[in-house]
Design a protein around this motif. Structure first.
Motif, PDB file in Angstrom:
ATOM      1  N   ILE A 128       3.377  50.990  41.649  1.00 26.60           N
ATOM      2  CA  ILE A 128       4.512  50.529  41.916  1.00 26.60           C
ATOM      3  C   ILE A 128       5.605  51.785  41.695  1.00 26.60           C
ATOM      4  N   LYS A 129       6.087  52.070  42.722  1.00 27.09           N
ATOM      5  CA  LYS A 129       7.081  53.258  42.665  1.00 27.09           C
ATOM      6  C   LYS A 129       6.437  54.505  42.280  1.00 27.09           C
ATOM      7  N   LEU A 163       4.303  41.231  37.428  1.00 28.24           N
ATOM      8  CA  LEU A 163       3.226  41.609  38.162  1.00 28.24           C
ATOM      9  C   LEU A 163       2.332  40.712  38.845  1.00 28.24           C
ATOM     10  N   LEU A 166       3.971  39.210  41.883  1.00 29.69           N
ATOM     11  CA  LEU A 166       4.581  40.182  42.556  1.00 29.69           C
ATOM     12  C   LEU A 166       5.348  39.762  43.964  1.00 29.69           C
ATOM     13  N   ILE A 211      12.651  48.935  39.745  1.00 27.92           N
ATOM     14  CA  ILE A 211      11.194  48.063  39.688  1.00 27.92           C
ATOM     15  C   ILE A 211      11.556  46.759  39.318  1.00 27.92           C
TER      16      ILE A 211
END
Length: 224
Positions: A128-129, A163, A166, A211
């Motif tokens: 993620i990123k 998450l 998501l 995020i």
């Protein structure tokens, strides 16, 4: 994001309660009221929660068949039987044995332990990123520097819950109830404070988070 849990329980009241609790924790649950076809149903599942007292074949017999067919899928036995002989019989094939009545948070904790124990060997980290999330190991690292980002247990629980959903916008009520297991009280700043500290650790610029996104008037979201 993750495969479902298979839950085999014939008692409607207990089954409904457990399913609702696990779904609130972010798990997808397939609930069966008998062990018929359990081996086929377990294919593609992360974990099996299995009651002992079932119509037809009992949980011990079903569990033995499941473990023989799919040895890598952890089995958590649930039973009102508390004798040491029953526990030893169950633990010959099961990975854990929880007696009824039980607190739902204990059930969740035991599931998480089993998933970490059995899943961390093969689980792919989630990117993620600039983060690399090893969810089964409760570990996050900055993939640009290779350094681990230390989170408190509650911070990781919040991030993990986001998450599991998501891309979805989650309300403050959903997150609070999913993480703390209690009803959210309007005006409570606890979640907001935890999100702020979490952002300070995982965001490159906490003042402009990329995020954990705030959806004004609703809640939060982690984009895929």
């Amino acid at each position: 994001m993750n495969a479902p849990l298979l839950y085999i329980e014939d008692d409607h009241e207990i089954g409904s309660f457990v399913c609702q609790h696990l779904q609130e924790q972010g798990y997808e649950v397939h609930w069966q009221k008998s062990g018929e076809g359990a081996v086929l149903s377990a294919a593609g599942c992360r974990l099996v929660i299995l009651d002992v007292m079932l119509p037809g074949l009992d949980g011990f017999t079903i569990g033995q068949r499941l473990k023989k067919a799919a040895p890598d899928i952890p089995i958590l036995m649930l039973s009102a039987r508390t004798s040491i002989d029953d526990k030893l019989q169950g633990l010959q094939f099961a990975d854990d044995y929880l007696t009824k009545p039980f607190h739902p948070d204990e059930l969740t904790a035991r599931i998480e332990v089993l998933l970490r124990r059995t899943g961390s060997r093969n689980a792919e980290p989630l990117a993620i990123k600039h983060l690399l999330v090893h969810e089964q190991q409760n570990r996050i690292e900055n993939r640009e520097t290779g350094e681990e980002i230390p989170l408190t247990g509650k911070q990781f629980h919040i991030f993990s819950y986001l998450l599991r959903h998501l891309g979805q916008i989650l309300t403050k009520e959903q997150i609070y109830e999913g993480v703390w297991g209690e009803a959210f009280i309007e005006g409570d700043k606890t979640l907001m404070v935890h999100i702020r500290y979490l952002r300070e650790k995982i965001e490159k610029n906490p003042a402009a988070p990329e995020i954990i996104e705030t959806v004004r008037g609703i809640g939060y979201r982690v984009r895929a």
